[in-house]
Design a protein around this motif. Structure first.
Motif, PDB file in Angstrom:
ATOM      1  N   ARG A  34      -4.470   7.946 -99.984  1.00  0.00           N
ATOM      2  CA  ARG A  34      -4.050   8.554-101.251  1.00  0.00           C
ATOM      3  C   ARG A  34      -2.643   9.130-101.144  1.00  0.00           C
ATOM      4  N   VAL A  35      -2.373   9.833-100.067  1.00  0.00           N
ATOM      5  CA  VAL A  35      -1.046  10.434 -99.899  1.00  0.00           C
ATOM      6  C   VAL A  35       0.005   9.355 -99.697  1.00  0.00           C
ATOM      7  N   THR A  36      -0.321   8.320 -98.935  1.00  0.00           N
ATOM      8  CA  THR A  36       0.627   7.229 -98.697  1.00  0.00           C
ATOM      9  C   THR A  36       0.979   6.531-100.007  1.00  0.00           C
ATOM     10  N   ARG A  37      -0.017   6.262-100.826  1.00  0.00           N
ATOM     11  CA  ARG A  37       0.243   5.603-102.107  1.00  0.00           C
ATOM     12  C   ARG A  37       1.142   6.453-102.988  1.00  0.00           C
ATOM     13  N   THR A  38       0.820   7.733-103.111  1.00  0.00           N
ATOM     14  CA  THR A  38       1.618   8.620-103.959  1.00  0.00           C
ATOM     15  C   THR A  38       3.051   8.731-103.451  1.00  0.00           C
ATOM     16  N   SER A  39       3.204   8.894-102.143  1.00  0.00           N
ATOM     17  CA  SER A  39       4.537   9.032-101.564  1.00  0.00           C
ATOM     18  C   SER A  39       5.345   7.738-101.686  1.00  0.00           C
ATOM     19  N   MET A  40       4.681   6.596-101.503  1.00  0.00           N
ATOM     20  CA  MET A  40       5.374   5.315-101.627  1.00  0.00           C
ATOM     21  C   MET A  40       5.833   5.070-103.058  1.00  0.00           C
ATOM     22  N   LEU A  41       5.000   5.413-104.030  1.00  0.00           N
ATOM     23  CA  LEU A  41       5.398   5.234-105.426  1.00  0.00           C
ATOM     24  C   LEU A  41       6.632   6.072-105.754  1.00  0.00           C
ATOM     25  N   GLU A  42       6.657   7.308-105.245  1.00  0.00           N
ATOM     26  CA  GLU A  42       7.806   8.169-105.481  1.00  0.00           C
ATOM     27  C   GLU A  42       9.057   7.611-104.794  1.00  0.00           C
ATOM     28  N   THR A  43       8.891   7.100-103.584  1.00  0.00           N
ATOM     29  CA  THR A  43      10.033   6.571-102.845  1.00  0.00           C
ATOM     30  C   THR A  43      10.555   5.281-103.470  1.00  0.00           C
ATOM     31  N   LEU A  44       9.642   4.421-103.907  1.00  0.00           N
ATOM     32  CA  LEU A  44      10.062   3.144-104.501  1.00  0.00           C
ATOM     33  C   LEU A  44      10.820   3.333-105.807  1.00  0.00           C
ATOM     34  N   GLY A  45      10.708   4.502-106.419  1.00  0.00           N
ATOM     35  CA  GLY A  45      11.441   4.771-107.647  1.00  0.00           C
ATOM     36  C   GLY A  45      12.834   5.346-107.435  1.00  0.00           C
ATOM     37  N   GLN A  46      13.230   5.537-106.175  1.00  0.00           N
ATOM     38  CA  GLN A  46      14.542   6.116-105.886  1.00  0.00           C
ATOM     39  C   GLN A  46      15.665   5.094-106.112  1.00  0.00           C
ATOM     40  N   ASP A  47      16.880   5.620-106.328  1.00  0.00           N
ATOM     41  CA  ASP A  47      18.024   4.750-106.624  1.00  0.00           C
ATOM     42  C   ASP A  47      18.389   3.848-105.452  1.00  0.00           C
ATOM     43  N   TYR A  48      18.271   4.348-104.220  1.00  0.00           N
ATOM     44  CA  TYR A  48      18.679   3.512-103.095  1.00  0.00           C
ATOM     45  C   TYR A  48      17.735   2.331-102.893  1.00  0.00           C
ATOM     46  N   ARG A  83      12.161  -0.824 -93.523  1.00  0.00           N
ATOM     47  CA  ARG A  83      13.387  -0.165 -93.061  1.00  0.00           C
ATOM     48  C   ARG A  83      13.817   1.007 -93.938  1.00  0.00           C
ATOM     49  N   HIS A  84      13.436   1.010 -95.192  1.00  0.00           N
ATOM     50  CA  HIS A  84      13.947   2.032 -96.107  1.00  0.00           C
ATOM     51  C   HIS A  84      12.834   2.909 -96.701  1.00  0.00           C
ATOM     52  N   ALA A  85      11.871   2.287 -97.361  1.00  0.00           N
ATOM     53  CA  ALA A  85      10.897   3.063 -98.123  1.00  0.00           C
ATOM     54  C   ALA A  85       9.878   3.777 -97.229  1.00  0.00           C
ATOM     55  N   LEU A  86       9.310   3.050 -96.270  1.00  0.00           N
ATOM     56  CA  LEU A  86       8.210   3.609 -95.495  1.00  0.00           C
ATOM     57  C   LEU A  86       8.634   4.808 -94.660  1.00  0.00           C
ATOM     58  N   LYS A  87       9.841   4.752 -94.099  1.00  0.00           N
ATOM     59  CA  LYS A  87      10.310   5.854 -93.247  1.00  0.00           C
ATOM     60  C   LYS A  87      10.359   7.171 -94.021  1.00  0.00           C
ATOM     61  N   ASN A  88      10.906   7.139 -95.220  1.00  0.00           N
ATOM     62  CA  ASN A  88      11.005   8.357 -96.026  1.00  0.00           C
ATOM     63  C   ASN A  88       9.661   8.739 -96.637  1.00  0.00           C
ATOM     64  N   ALA A  89       8.841   7.744 -96.942  1.00  0.00           N
ATOM     65  CA  ALA A  89       7.536   8.044 -97.531  1.00  0.00           C
ATOM     66  C   ALA A  89       6.579   8.652 -96.518  1.00  0.00           C
ATOM     67  N   MET A  90       6.852   8.487 -95.230  1.00  0.00           N
ATOM     68  CA  MET A  90       5.931   8.953 -94.204  1.00  0.00           C
ATOM     69  C   MET A  90       5.994  10.455 -93.973  1.00  0.00           C
ATOM     70  N   LEU A  91       7.000  11.139 -94.492  1.00  0.00           N
ATOM     71  CA  LEU A  91       7.120  12.577 -94.237  1.00  0.00           C
ATOM     72  C   LEU A  91       5.878  13.363 -94.675  1.00  0.00           C
ATOM     73  N   PRO A  92       5.429  13.254 -95.916  1.00  0.00           N
ATOM     74  CA  PRO A  92       4.194  13.979 -96.275  1.00  0.00           C
ATOM     75  C   PRO A  92       2.956  13.397 -95.611  1.00  0.00           C
ATOM     76  N   VAL A  93       3.009  12.098 -95.283  1.00  0.00           N
ATOM     77  CA  VAL A  93       1.850  11.465 -94.638  1.00  0.00           C
ATOM     78  C   VAL A  93       1.637  12.044 -93.248  1.00  0.00           C
ATOM     79  N   ILE A  94       2.726  12.326 -92.536  1.00  0.00           N
ATOM     80  CA  ILE A  94       2.628  12.886 -91.186  1.00  0.00           C
ATOM     81  C   ILE A  94       1.913  14.233 -91.221  1.00  0.00           C
ATOM     82  N   THR A  95       2.211  15.034 -92.233  1.00  0.00           N
ATOM     83  CA  THR A  95       1.525  16.321 -92.366  1.00  0.00           C
ATOM     84  C   THR A  95       0.029  16.130 -92.546  1.00  0.00           C
TER      85      THR A  95
END
Length: 313
Positions: free
Chosen positions: A197-211, A228-240
């Motif tokens: 659930r957290v991975t999906r939510t975080s990935m959706l937020e990351t995939l909507g970014q400008d970069y 290389r781009h989306a998963l690394k940044n999306a993993m921050l809340p997932v790690i918690t």
């Protein structure tokens, strides 16, 4: 360093508070501690303990002292001599018994966490890429059931299907991969659903970014954008969440270990509570709480390393 010291102080206070609460709760349970010690000491004792025997046991273990004195005496022994007592039932040092059971608990929790991370992150990414499609809706419903279902019920259901009906794996035991499959699966279900659930939510937020849009406009393959781009940044809340779930697995293995006869700290804690083996209960609770806090402490350190905003914010 200031951050680490603050977290370490919080850990020490939490361990002290939990041990104190456990000690006082175990001592207010109906039934005298001296009688229980005497029962485990004199095997085959059928008649009630005599007053003289109770006085001897109480004097030997200082059970007549106020509870707060007994507790602080235990803390002193634990800190100064690294001695957290001797089991009333097994007649062996608590640390020795914990050392025997700890590898089994770590093995079960580690296998459960590996399953949860691999399946949860994979399905979370897939669900985000298939947003609002049939597969996404199905996975979200499955996740809801995974979060809601109690672990012990899942364990019994797995035993019924895979052991009693299909006879693919043994019902209980320890020592082989087959023995590990069912308890690890039952224990990992809730964590898998939470991570997904957290991975999906975080990935959706990351995939909507400008970069991410810029990377798509450049014509980069989807797999490269994700890895290389989306998963690394999306993993921050997932790690918690992973850190919290790992700590929960160490403590939540209590019931699962008992159901599958897994010789870990959880099953030892259940047996010790039934026998009212106070030193053993204290040791098990201390071990579980310490492992839980250490895992979350390591996750906090990793999180601050990955996200400098926490260090300088």
């Amino acid at each position: 360093m200031k951050y680490l010291l603050k977290r370490a102080g919080f850990m020490a206070f939490t361990v002290f508070a939990v041990c104190a609460l456990t000690f006082f709760l175990m001592n207010v349970i109906p039934g005298g501690t001296a009688e229980l010690i005497l029962k485990h000491t004199l095997v085959g004792l059928e008649e009630s303990a005599t007053e003289e025997q109770l006085i001897q046991i109480s004097s030997k273990y200082n059970l007549d002292d106020p509870l707060y004195l007994q507790f602080f005496r235990w803390v002193k022994e634990a800190v100064v001599r690294r001695d957290i007592g001797t089991s009333y039932v097994f007649k062996k040092p608590v640390i020795y018994l914990l050392a025997l059971r700890l590898p089994a608990t770590i093995q079960l929790a580690g296998a459960s966490m590996a399953l949860a991370v691999i399946i949860g992150v994979s399905l979370g990414v897939y669900s985000a890429l298939r947003e609002n499609r049939i597969s996404d809706h199905v996975l979200r419903v499955v996740t809801l059931f995974g979060v809601s279902m109690p672990g012990f019920w899942v364990a019994l259901l797995l035993i019924l299907v895979f052991s009693l009906k299909l006879k693919l794996v043994p019902v209980a035991g320890y020592g082989s991969l087959e023995n590990l499959l069912l308890p690890a699966s039952a224990l990992s279900l809730h964590s898998t659903a939470a991570i997904m659930r957290v991975t999906r939510t975080s990935m959706l937020e990351t995939l909507g970014q400008d970069y991410i849009r810029f990377a798509k406009a450049k014509g980069l393959p989807v797999w490269k954008i994700i890895s290389r781009h989306a998963l690394k940044n999306a993993m921050l809340p997932v790690i918690t969440v992973i850190g919290f779930q790992m700590g929960s697995l160490l403590g939540g293995a209590v019931v699962i270990e008992k159901i599958f006869a897994w010789p870990g700290i959880g099953s030892l804690l259940m047996d010790s509570i039934s026998a009212r083996d106070l030193p053993m209960v204290q040791g098990c609770v201390l071990a579980i709480v310490t492992m839980f806090l250490l895992v979350n402490f390591l996750v906090d350190i990793l999180y601050t390393h990955l996200d400098p905003r926490i260090r300088y914010g």
